[in-house]
Design a protein around this motif. Structure first.
Motif: not given
Ligand code: NAP
Length: 259
Positions: A2-6, A20-23, A30-35, A232-234
């Motif tokens: 769990d990356l802990g960033i939800r 950039g799209k991959g990131c 991982e549950g991050v809201n993205v712009v 990148c997410a890690f």
């Protein structure tokens, strides 16, 4: 793991395609809201929908040129207090340094050095106040292993790395890390444009250049945007609070050095 960033929020620049799209996708998973930003609105909207449908998080597309003040202002207006910032922009064109004018250099510096610095400046103090922040700059293997025809990229990105080496040591005590992620060859539009350039120069088909390049990598292939995004997410996770000012090379082993 769990990356802990939800539930965190991120700005991912230049993210309608490629790395950039991959990131953005990996963070969203991982549950991050993205712009996400890019210049072509239709492609950006389609990418936003694709990520939203796949992950269920909030994905806000902001069309604009991130290398301009207006483009950066628009991205920040959509997410004034990001927990995560992924800096990215298109790379400068290849060429011969004898043909480049001062304006070409200023454009490269704007895109691949100053844009990232401006976005760091706009976000890092808020991150430090809140006690969490992850900044990842997508740069290039060319910082460690320069490629002759990419002199504009070699120069501008090296400048960004120099800046990050200093500032990243001043933020980590507030759990804000700043690291660079250096792609080697990843199979994206950008990579393919390099083969087209070489084909134009020597008349051999771009597909031949591409096959040779893939075979010459120790892994025997190019990387994928998904692989890049997950690393990148890690780097944006809760587990990397002790990692800052690092240059993480992701190149299938192409760089031949020990360090
Ligand atoms: P790509 O597949 O061509 O995608 C570039 C993305 O950035 C697109 O979404 C593009 O959308 C957006 N973009 C470009 N310029 C922009 C700007 N000024 N403002 C906002 N968005 C912008 O490229 P990539 O392969 O992912 O490359 C990303 C970065 O990594 C580049 O700097 C590249 O030089 C570097 N890099 C890539 C590789 C590789 O093998 N792929 C290797 C080393 C370094 P719009 O065109 O619609 O704006």
């Amino acid at each position: 793991m769990d990356l802990g960033i939800r539930g965190r929020s991120a700005i991912v620049c230049a993210a309608s395609k490629g790395l950039g799209k991959g990131c953005a996708t990996a963070l969203a998973e991982e549950g991050v809201n993205v712009v996400i930003t890019a210049r072509s609105e239709d492609v950006l909207e389609a990418t936003a929908k694709e990520i939203r449908d796949r992950t269920g998080v909030n994905v806000t597309p902001v069309a604009g040129d991130i290398t301009t003040e207006a483009g950066r202002r628009a991205a920040l207006a959509a997410c004034p207090d990001p927990d995560i910032l992924v800096n990215n922009a298109g790379g400068p064109p290849p060429g011969n340094f004898r043909d480049w004018t001062r304006d070409d250099w200023i454009k490269a510096l704007d895109a691949n050095m100053i844009t990232a610095i401006e976005l760091i400046k706009a976000t890092v103090d808020g991150m430090m106040d809140r006690g969490f922040g992850r900044i990842v700059n997508i740069t290039s293997q060319s910082v460690k292993q320069p490629i002759d025809i990419l002199g504009l990229s070699n120069g501008a990105r090296a400048g960004l790395h120099g800046f990050v080496a200093g500032v990243s040591r001043t933020t980590v005590h507030r759990n804000v890390t700043i690291n660079n992620l250096l792609p080697g060859p990843f199979d994206t539009d950008r990579l393919n444009s390099g083969f087209a350039f070489r084909a134009q120069k020597d008349g051999r088909p771009a597909a031949e250049h591409k096959a040779e390049a893939a075979a010459s990598n120790p892994s025997g292939r190019f990387g994928t945007a998904d692989e890049f995004g997950r690393v990148c997410a890690f780097m944006c996770s809760v587990h990397t609070g002790y990692m800052t000012g690092q240059n993480v090379l992701l190149d299938g082993g192409a760089y031949p050095g020990t360090f």
